[in-house]
Scaffold this active site. Structure first.
Site, short mmCIF file in Angstrom:
data_model
loop_
_atom_site.label_atom_id
_atom_site.label_comp_id
_atom_site.label_asym_id
_atom_site.label_seq_id
_atom_site.Cartn_x
_atom_site.Cartn_y
_atom_site.Cartn_z
N CYS A 2 0.83 -1.21 0.00
CA CYS A 2 0.00 0.00 0.00
C CYS A 2 0.86 1.26 0.00
O CYS A 2 1.99 1.26 0.48
CB CYS A 2 -0.88 0.02 1.23
SG CYS A 2 -1.88 -1.46 1.36
N ARG A 27 5.61 -0.31 -5.76
CA ARG A 27 5.42 -1.17 -4.60
C ARG A 27 4.39 -2.26 -4.86
O ARG A 27 4.27 -3.20 -4.10
CB ARG A 27 5.00 -0.34 -3.39
CG ARG A 27 6.06 0.67 -2.97
CD ARG A 27 5.49 1.65 -1.98
NE ARG A 27 5.02 1.00 -0.78
CZ ARG A 27 5.76 0.67 0.26
NH1 ARG A 27 7.05 0.94 0.22
NH2 ARG A 27 5.25 0.08 1.31
N TRP A 75 -2.85 -2.68 -1.59
CA TRP A 75 -2.41 -4.04 -1.86
C TRP A 75 -3.23 -4.93 -0.93
O TRP A 75 -3.09 -4.87 0.29
CB TRP A 75 -0.91 -4.18 -1.55
CG TRP A 75 -0.48 -5.58 -1.68
CD1 TRP A 75 -0.20 -6.46 -0.69
CD2 TRP A 75 -0.36 -6.29 -2.90
NE1 TRP A 75 0.10 -7.67 -1.22
CE2 TRP A 75 0.01 -7.59 -2.57
CE3 TRP A 75 -0.53 -5.94 -4.24
CZ2 TRP A 75 0.20 -8.56 -3.54
CZ3 TRP A 75 -0.34 -6.90 -5.20
CH2 TRP A 75 0.04 -8.20 -4.84
N ASN A 99 -2.20 2.28 5.89
CA ASN A 99 -1.24 1.21 5.55
C ASN A 99 -0.99 0.38 6.80
O ASN A 99 -0.94 0.95 7.90
CB ASN A 99 0.11 1.80 5.12
CG ASN A 99 0.07 2.32 3.71
OD1 ASN A 99 -0.95 2.23 3.03
ND2 ASN A 99 1.19 2.89 3.28
N GLY A 100 -0.77 -0.90 6.65
CA GLY A 100 -0.48 -1.75 7.81
C GLY A 100 -1.65 -2.68 8.07
O GLY A 100 -2.50 -2.92 7.21
N GLU A 478 24.67 -19.01 -3.25
CA GLU A 478 24.18 -17.63 -3.40
C GLU A 478 25.26 -16.62 -2.97
O GLU A 478 25.46 -15.59 -3.61
CB GLU A 478 22.88 -17.46 -2.58
CG GLU A 478 22.30 -16.07 -2.52
CD GLU A 478 21.99 -15.46 -3.89
OE1 GLU A 478 21.98 -16.17 -4.91
OE2 GLU A 478 21.77 -14.23 -3.94
N LYS A 482 26.79 -13.77 -5.43
CA LYS A 482 26.82 -12.33 -5.11
C LYS A 482 28.21 -11.77 -5.30
O LYS A 482 28.40 -10.72 -5.90
CB LYS A 482 26.40 -12.07 -3.65
CG LYS A 482 24.95 -12.10 -3.28
CD LYS A 482 24.06 -11.12 -3.95
CE LYS A 482 23.67 -11.54 -5.32
NZ LYS A 482 22.53 -12.34 -5.57
N GLU A 485 29.25 -11.62 -9.01
CA GLU A 485 28.53 -10.61 -9.79
C GLU A 485 29.11 -9.21 -9.62
O GLU A 485 29.21 -8.46 -10.57
CB GLU A 485 27.05 -10.55 -9.36
CG GLU A 485 26.22 -11.69 -9.87
CD GLU A 485 24.74 -11.49 -9.54
OE1 GLU A 485 24.39 -11.48 -8.35
OE2 GLU A 485 23.94 -11.33 -10.47
N HIS A 501 36.50 -34.28 -2.44
CA HIS A 501 36.35 -35.07 -3.67
C HIS A 501 36.93 -34.35 -4.89
O HIS A 501 36.55 -34.65 -6.02
CB HIS A 501 34.88 -35.43 -3.89
CG HIS A 501 34.34 -36.29 -2.79
ND1 HIS A 501 34.67 -37.61 -2.63
CD2 HIS A 501 33.54 -35.99 -1.73
CE1 HIS A 501 34.08 -38.10 -1.56
NE2 HIS A 501 33.38 -37.13 -0.99
N LYS A 597 19.24 -6.53 -15.10
CA LYS A 597 18.35 -6.87 -13.98
C LYS A 597 17.34 -7.93 -14.40
O LYS A 597 16.98 -8.80 -13.61
CB LYS A 597 17.65 -5.60 -13.48
CG LYS A 597 16.77 -5.81 -12.25
CD LYS A 597 17.61 -6.13 -11.02
CE LYS A 597 16.78 -6.52 -9.83
NZ LYS A 597 17.56 -7.29 -8.84
C1 AGP Z 1 20.90 -12.32 -9.05
O1 AGP Z 1 21.73 -11.53 -8.30
C2 AGP Z 1 20.93 -12.16 -10.48
N1 AGP Z 1 21.26 -10.95 -11.00
C3 AGP Z 1 20.33 -13.22 -11.36
O2 AGP Z 1 20.97 -14.43 -11.08
C4 AGP Z 1 18.82 -13.43 -11.25
O3 AGP Z 1 18.51 -14.00 -10.01
C5 AGP Z 1 18.33 -14.33 -12.38
O4 AGP Z 1 18.59 -13.71 -13.61
C6 AGP Z 1 16.86 -14.66 -12.26
O5 AGP Z 1 16.08 -13.53 -12.32
P1 AGP Z 1 14.57 -13.55 -11.84
O6 AGP Z 1 14.55 -13.89 -10.41
O7 AGP Z 1 14.08 -12.16 -12.13
O8 AGP Z 1 13.87 -14.58 -12.65
#
Ligand code: AGP
Length: 602
Positions: A2, A27, A75, A99-100, A478, A482, A485, A501, A597
């Site tokens: 919201c 949002r 929302w 909101n809330g 993960e 990070k 990237e 291994h 992105k």
């Molecule tokens: C994560 O840091 C990425 N930039 C990338 O791996 C991302 O998670 C992936 O492209 C999937 O995107 P999505 O979650 O929008 O589907």
């Protein structure tokens, strides 16, 4: 989520409200509305769906002269997205936006209904306006009626109220949900975050929990439990981008800090005292489902891997995870007793979308876990659960991963409830751990400072190994992603038990091992794995609540009794480590080279 905008002054109110709400669009919302009182004239408009619908409805409406006005994007949490459930909510002569969640709204509603009050919506918000008018009937003073109203509210709220009984004043209150007041000459603005008022207000005051009051003739009176209080306004930047960063250096940094708060939103209305509820799923949704297959890419794939442990453990259902780009071409065997789950921050990832289409063609029921409403993946799925992380701008995903992991944990528990695979005791323990998670995600100055200092020792070397066991293995993947990237250094996530291994051949002092060593899960086993690496002179950064003598560097996390709470706390450490290394290397944290992105090509 919201959004709220309010305005008191002489300028065109409709445009201020609609433009402000537009700034909050990211949002996510499913309906919107505005209410304006100008002299004797009271006008209200609501529309479901996008703001264009509300613009269309109000296109021949214009405001003139002094007036008060409130607007809202909703929302849905209580009740479906309909016009009746959209804000502002009307009493007999007053309007409210909120909101809330008002936790005691059922009790208040029953009390008001017993006195003959008729409710039009299914929302918790409507109780505020009726309660106010009830108080106002006996106590003719508007402000004390408002004060008495908010004194009865339990839960989180940021709320604005306008009433014909006092047509020159906006009443406000804040507790647990954000709200600020903007100022420019005699104009007063309200908003749930600063972007709607940038370029309009020049000064701002960010309300604190428990504060309430009113704005009249350009002047704001502020109160809290101790009575009237003075407040200091601060200059409001005119730069939208830097305002959107809320004072942080990078969007990614802001998003790491936001995780604690957004997790509350992810759970809101879904994690109850003794059960998990998903209004998005009808009761028969899992009928006939005997297995789960999850498809995703990148970070979303890592949250899927984490969830496989949870689905099998809590819901006792087989759960297979596939990278979407692989799934598409492997000629998978699919049966219609399998629920097909896709996970995506953007909802537009081409490989994930195509995998979903394939599964649908094979007759599978589909569910998406996504951060963007109305995205292609959401529209294509039979049902969707939104992660409610708010817009994520940093290319390196942080809060999306956190909220995906939380939704999947909730979903595993929800299925466990339905399949009778979790006892009441287990349910209680899991819920209490979930509710503790926002605390585990708080970034302290001490932690951030420590990672800043320590990061200078990790700017070279021939690679990083993030290692962990069980759910800490996907977290290791993960953490490595990070770092890769945004630092452009080589990093791999590995199951700790697999190092011997093969990869242990790489061990020397220039191999940096980031060891995730939770005390709730296989501590002794991972300790032995790390000892093996240390014996080969690898440089060890240990993350654990238990001191570890062989660590070259050590980040001590808190003792918590649940692995998922440890998981989230360690997640923050790995995110901040990647961030600080990237900053020291002078990289573009928010827009790392070669990355986008949203990956809409295969
Ligand atoms: C994560 O840091 C990425 N930039 C990338 O791996 C991302 O998670 C992936 O492209 C999937 O995107 P999505 O979650 O929008 O589907």
């Amino acid at each position: 989520m919201c959004g709220i905008v309010g305005y008191l002054g002489k300028n065109e109110k409709k445009e201020i409200l609609l433009d402000g709400l537009q700034e909050l669009e990211y949002r996510g919302y499913d309906s919107a509305g505005i209410a304006v009182i100008e002299g004797e004239k009271l006008n209200q408009f609501k529309a479901i769906g996008k703001l264009e619908n509300l613009r269309e409805k109000t296109k021949s409406y214009h405001t003139e002269g002094f007036g008060i006005s409130i607007g809202h994007t909703r929302w849905a949490t209580h009740g479906k997205p309909t016009e009746l459930n959209a804000h502002p909510h009307l009493g007999a002569y007053s309007y409210v936006v909120h909101n809330g969640i008002i936790e005691n709204y059922q009790e208040l509603k029953a009390e008001l209904q017993a006195e003959g009050v008729n409710f039009l919506s299914q929302t918790d918000t409507e109780t505020i306006v009726h309660l106010f008018e009830k108080n106002h009937k006996t106590n003719k003073d508007v402000f004390s009626s408002f004060e008495a109203t908010i004194n009865r509210l339990e839960g989180a709220y940021a709320t604005l109220l306008i009433t014909e009984a006092d047509a020159e004043t906006i009443y406000f209150a804040k507790n647990g949900s954000p709200m600020l007041i903007g100022f420019h000459s005699d104009d007063v603005y309200f908003a749930s975050s600063d972007t709607p008022i940038i370029g309009k207000a020049t000064e701002v005051y960010y309300l604190e929990d428990g504060e309430y009051g009113y704005a009249r003739e350009g002047v704001v009176k502020l109160f809290n439990a101790e009575g009237e209080k003075s407040f200091t306004k601060q200059a409001l930047t005119a730069d939208k981008i830097s305002a959107q960063k809320d004072g942080y250096r990078f969007f990614m940094e802001k998003e790491i800090y936001e995780q604690s708060r957004v997790m509350g939103e992810t759970m809101m209305g879904r994690v109850l005292d003794d059960s998990i509820v998903f209004d998005e799923l009808d009761e028969t949704f899992f009928k006939g489902i005997k297995a789960i297959k999850i498809c995703a890419c990148g970070t979303s794939y890592h949250s899927a891997l984490t969830s496989a442990y949870l689905f099998e453990r809590l819901a006792k259902i087989r759960c297979d995870i596939e990278i979407a780009s692989e799934f598409r071409y492997k000629e998978p065997l699919l049966t219609d007793d399998t629920l097909f789950i896709t996970i995506s921050q953007s909802g537009e990832t081409a490989d994930t979308l195509e995998a979903l289409k394939m599964a649908k063609r094979a007759g599978l029921k589909s569910l998406s876990i996504c951060n963007v409403d109305n995205s292609s993946i959401v529209r294509e799925s039979d049902a969707a659960i939104l992660t409610r992380a708010g817009i994520e701008k940093g290319v390196a995903s942080t809060k999306a991963f956190a909220t995906q992991s939380m939704v999947l944990w909730m979903l595993a528990l929800y299925m466990g409830q339905q399949r009778n695979t979790v006892s009441k005791k287990v349910l209680k323990t899991e819920i209490s751990a979930m509710l503790h998670t926002p605390k585990a995600l708080i970034v302290t100055d001490e932690l951030h400072e420590k990672l800043h200092r320590l990061s200078k020792r990790y700017l070279h070397g021939h690679g990083f190994f993030f290692i962990g066991r069980d759910i800490f293995f996907p977290l290791a993947l993960e953490g490595a992603l990070k770092l890769k990237e945004i630092s452009y250094m080589h990093a791999e996530g590995y199951p700790a038990g697999e190092m011997k291994h093969g990869p242990i051949a790489l061990a020397d002092s220039e191999l940096f091992t980031i060891a995730l060593m939770p005390h709730t899960m296989h501590y002794d086993k991972i300790k032995s794995n790390v000892e093996e690496l240390s014996a080969r002179d690898a440089t060890i950064l240990a993350i654990s609540p238990l001191p570890f003598d062989l660590a070259d560097d050590f980040i001590q996390t808190k003792y918590s009794s649940h692995p998922m709470v440890e998981f989230f706390e360690m997640m923050v450490v790995t995110q901040l480590l990647a961030l600080e290394i990237s900053v020291r290397l002078g990289n573009d944290v928010d827009m790392p080279r070669n990355l986008a992105k949203s990956v809409t090509v295969e």
